[in-house]
Scaffold this motif. Structure first.
Motif, mmCIF file in Angstrom:
data_model
loop_
_atom_site.group_PDB
_atom_site.id
_atom_site.type_symbol
_atom_site.label_atom_id
_atom_site.label_comp_id
_atom_site.label_asym_id
_atom_site.label_seq_id
_atom_site.Cartn_x
_atom_site.Cartn_y
_atom_site.Cartn_z
ATOM 1 N N THR A 118 -0.962 1.304 -11.793
ATOM 2 C CA THR A 118 -0.496 1.295 -10.407
ATOM 3 C C THR A 118 0.452 0.125 -10.157
ATOM 4 N N LEU A 119 0.135 -1.026 -10.720
ATOM 5 C CA LEU A 119 0.998 -2.197 -10.567
ATOM 6 C C LEU A 119 2.376 -1.953 -11.157
ATOM 7 N N LEU A 132 -1.588 -3.198 -1.697
ATOM 8 C CA LEU A 132 -2.149 -2.472 -2.832
ATOM 9 C C LEU A 132 -1.962 -3.256 -4.120
ATOM 10 N N ARG A 133 -0.792 -3.847 -4.296
ATOM 11 C CA ARG A 133 -0.526 -4.599 -5.524
ATOM 12 C C ARG A 133 -1.406 -5.843 -5.627
ATOM 13 N N ARG A 134 -1.649 -6.491 -4.510
ATOM 14 C CA ARG A 134 -2.522 -7.666 -4.538
ATOM 15 C C ARG A 134 -3.949 -7.284 -4.941
ATOM 16 N N ASN A 199 3.411 -13.504 -10.296
ATOM 17 C CA ASN A 199 4.799 -13.851 -10.020
ATOM 18 C C ASN A 199 5.581 -12.635 -9.544
ATOM 19 N N GLN A 200 5.317 -11.459 -10.157
ATOM 20 C CA GLN A 200 6.007 -10.239 -9.753
ATOM 21 C C GLN A 200 5.492 -9.713 -8.413
ATOM 22 N N VAL A 201 4.190 -9.885 -8.167
ATOM 23 C CA VAL A 201 3.573 -9.323 -6.968
ATOM 24 C C VAL A 201 3.837 -10.177 -5.736
#
Length: 423
Positions: A118-119, A132-134, A199-201
């Motif tokens: 999902t990420l 959602l990403r967190r 870092n991306q999120v």
């Protein structure tokens, strides 16, 4: 998407603050003080995670779709699926053991794989799905220490060695799919780097003017969850939202309490039988050491040694090593702190491998169920032994290794500008 825009990060193992240098794809950045790997930048990481993770999910589906193992004795036989491992335990009333097996084999791996996939998918829409990403990256970090499919696979092989002298065992189609699933899941884990994901999120962590030394010496706090460096007055990380402390509150007390509980549970785990075998109406209980002696008498020396170390030596060694490290956090010896850190990392790494015996009992219970002719059931020691493993793993997680470095006399030096060590 392999770029890493970060300026300052803190080592969770020794609290040393670093300014992150420019990194090329495929490079690793280690803590210059303790050698702990802080960051790994993989080539084409998103595409590789997507392909390997999806392949792992496919192998998991295949391993659940067909027969897993076959068992035959005196012309009477049966085949089992992975679901039988769970259903037989539940039908026999072993609800807690069944829950443990379901978490280890199905729930945690599925949560991990779905979160990472999902990420990677959400990275294609950088302005959407922030919450959602967190949640996904948090689940990745929490679940990863409890992934035990490789331990289960070794447990299956040990169980087959135990039964090879009295029955014919066959590997069915799902067994080979499960082997592929284990290898692909482990590869996925190696590609996941928590600092890169955060870092991306959530973007880079705050920048600070730093000098060579620890975060605590400079009035800063390193987030143990994502590696960000924060002001000393912070209570929660600005990037990942996790609570932060310069040192874990009551780390040593919590660790010792968990170790005492593990020692208490270790006694019934070795006194009572971990497995009961019924053959032609007569029941024969077997303790952990009894199983080791049986394998040794069958000349299965490597497997007997694996069980001895995994089920007897490692739990005790973890208790004593963590107890000694707790003592060292107050009254350090002259041994190098780097050696103590090596002991801590080994203790943290090998803890889950003690689950081999629990998985052996689970697979034999599902496999050997031939009415009144022959049956194997878990003994009362299974839950006690599982409690020992879980408690020692929690004890290793609760211990704060930064306390060891706080007692290191070699670190009590004047702070100096970064890149200019003080004399």
């Amino acid at each position: 998407m392999t770029m890493f825009y970060e300026t300052v990060t803190t080592c969770e193992a020794c609290d040393f603050v670093h300014r992150v240098p420019p990194l090329q794809k495929g490079e690793r950045f280690r803590c210059t003080h303790c050698g702990h790997v802080l960051l790994s930048l993989h080539n084409r990481v998103s595409a590789r995670i997507l392909s390997v993770g999806l392949s792992a999910l496919l192998m998991l589906i295949l391993s659940l779709s067909f027969s897993f193992l076959g068992f035959s004795v005196n012309g009477i036989g049966r085949t089992v699926t992975l679901f039988n491992t769970l259903s037989v335990l539940l039908s026999q009333g072993y609800l807690i053991l069944g829950a443990i097996i379901s978490l280890a084999l199905f729930v945690f791996p599925m949560v991990y794989l779905l979160s990472v996939l999902t990420l990677v998918w959400s990275f294609r829409r950088p302005n959407q799905y922030h919450s959602l990403r967190r949640y996904c990256v948090r689940w990745l970090i929490v679940v990863q220490p409890w992934l035990m499919v490789d331990v289960f696979l070794v447990g299956v092989l040990v169980a087959l060695v135990k039964m090879s002298s009295m029955a014919d065992i066959s590997f069915e189609l799902s067994f080979w799919a499960f082997c592929g699933y284990v290898l692909l899941l482990l590869k996925t884990v190696t590609l996941v780097d928590k600092r890169w994901f955060w870092n991306q999120v959530a973007g880079p962590s705050p920048d600070h003017q730093i000098v060579m030394g620890t975060a605590k010496q400079q009035g800063l706090i390193g987030c143990h969850f994502c590696g960000a460096t924060l002001l000393g007055s912070a209570h929660h990380c600005d990037r990942c939202g996790h609570s932060v402390h310069s040192r874990r509150p009551k780390s040593v007390v919590t660790t010792i309490a968990l170790l005492i509980a593990a020692l208490i549970m270790y006694i019934p785990a070795n006194v009572f039988p971990i497995m009961e075998t019924t053959f032609l109406g007569s029941s024969e209980p077997s303790t952990i050491l009894g199983g080791v002696f049986l394998l040794w008498s069958l000349e299965s020396y490597p497997v007997a040694l694996i069980i001895l170390f995994a089920s007897v030596v490692i739990p005790l060694a973890k208790v004593f090593s963590l107890s000694w490290l707790c003592w060292q956090s107050y009254y350090p010896s002259k041994r190098l702190t780097s050696q103590k850190m090596t002991l801590y990392r080994i203790t943290e790494l090998v803890g889950r491998w003690s689950m081999i015996d629990v998985f052996v009992v689970a697979i034999l219970t599902s496999l050997v169920q031939i009415g009144h002719f022959m049956a194997i059931l878990p003994g009362p020691a299974v839950l006690s032994f599982t409690a020992v493993i879980v408690l020692t793993m929690l004890a290793a997680m609760s211990f704060d290794p930064r306390l060891l470095w706080d007692k290191d006399e070699s670190r009590r030096l004047p702070l100096s500008p970064l890149g200019e060590p003080s004399e």
